[in-house]
Write a protein that holds these residues in place. Structure first.
Motif, PDB file in Angstrom:
ATOM      1  N   UNK A  83       0.824  -1.199   0.000  1.00 35.03           N
ATOM      2  CA  UNK A  83       0.000   0.000   0.000  1.00 35.03           C
ATOM      3  C   UNK A  83       0.865   1.258   0.000  1.00 35.03           C
ATOM      4  N   UNK A  84       2.106   1.115   0.430  1.00 35.21           N
ATOM      5  CA  UNK A  84       3.048   2.229   0.460  1.00 35.21           C
ATOM      6  C   UNK A  84       3.819   2.249  -0.858  1.00 35.21           C
ATOM      7  N   UNK A  85       3.620   3.266  -1.701  1.00 30.09           N
ATOM      8  CA  UNK A  85       4.288   3.303  -3.001  1.00 30.09           C
ATOM      9  C   UNK A  85       5.816   3.239  -2.922  1.00 30.09           C
ATOM     10  N   UNK A  86       6.383   3.662  -1.805  1.00 29.46           N
ATOM     11  CA  UNK A  86       7.842   3.607  -1.670  1.00 29.46           C
ATOM     12  C   UNK A  86       8.345   2.168  -1.601  1.00 29.46           C
ATOM     13  N   UNK A  87       7.463   1.231  -1.236  1.00 32.92           N
ATOM     14  CA  UNK A  87       7.880  -0.165  -1.099  1.00 32.92           C
ATOM     15  C   UNK A  87       7.325  -1.063  -2.195  1.00 32.92           C
ATOM     16  N   UNK A  88       6.265  -0.639  -2.876  1.00 32.27           N
ATOM     17  CA  UNK A  88       5.722  -1.434  -3.982  1.00 32.27           C
ATOM     18  C   UNK A  88       6.769  -1.472  -5.090  1.00 32.27           C
ATOM     19  N   UNK A  89       7.033  -2.642  -5.608  1.00 31.63           N
ATOM     20  CA  UNK A  89       8.110  -2.790  -6.582  1.00 31.63           C
ATOM     21  C   UNK A  89       7.693  -3.711  -7.714  1.00 31.63           C
ATOM     22  N   UNK A  90       7.917  -3.265  -8.918  1.00 33.83           N
ATOM     23  CA  UNK A  90       7.767  -4.106 -10.102  1.00 33.83           C
ATOM     24  C   UNK A  90       9.121  -4.099 -10.784  1.00 33.83           C
ATOM     25  N   UNK A  91       9.814  -5.220 -10.733  1.00 29.07           N
ATOM     26  CA  UNK A  91      11.172  -5.268 -11.266  1.00 29.07           C
ATOM     27  C   UNK A  91      11.412  -6.588 -11.978  1.00 29.07           C
TER      28      UNK A  91
END
Length: 143
Positions: A83-91
């Motif tokens: 929910x926190x964009x700083x931790x959401x990751x698409x890599x």
């Protein structure tokens, strides 16, 4: 006027290992071995296979095998929902194995970090050094 997307950042780690590519490939693609150096998982070495990596910290990464060229290249998505964009990751994580006279040069690239993900980027830089150290140790124990 269209907005230009922010440049993504990539963590790259190269490590010369005294093991043949075949031995490292086993450790990169066999679920019970992946669990020893990376995380618990339900990996299968088939393009398009969706799997999860489950961290000891309780997090779950949703992944999909994107490329598989035995003994040479393995790539998979590495996605973490938050929910926190700083931790959401698409890599995407890509391993490249290059034979050398003394073993294998292993190159790992994880690309997809946004400029606002400094903490995740720094954590990945440190984490991959530790993961690849464990991979090297594991490969040294394999027959």
């Amino acid at each position: 006027m269209t907005a230009t997307p922010a440049a993504v950042q990539t963590v790259t780690v190269e490590r010369a290992m005294p093991h043949p590519p075949e031995k490292l490939w086993r450790a990169l693609t066999q679920p019970h071995l992946i669990a020893e150096w990376l995380m618990q998982n339900d990996f299968s070495p088939e393009r398009g296979h969706r799997f999860q990596l489950r961290g000891e910290w309780g997090g779950v990464l949703d992944c999909e095998v994107l490329e598989i060229d035995p003994y040479e290249t393995l790539a998979y998505s590495w996605n973490f929902a938050s929910d926190d964009p700083a931790f959401a990751l698409e890599s995407v994580v890509t391993f490249t194995l290059t034979p050398t006279p003394g073993g294998t040069l292993l190159r790992m690239e994880q690309t997809g970090f946004r400029p606002d993900q400094k903490q995740a980027f720094g954590g990945a830089k440190l984490g991959w050094q530790q993961f690849l150290g464990k991979l090297d140790e594991l490969a040294g124990r394999l027959d």
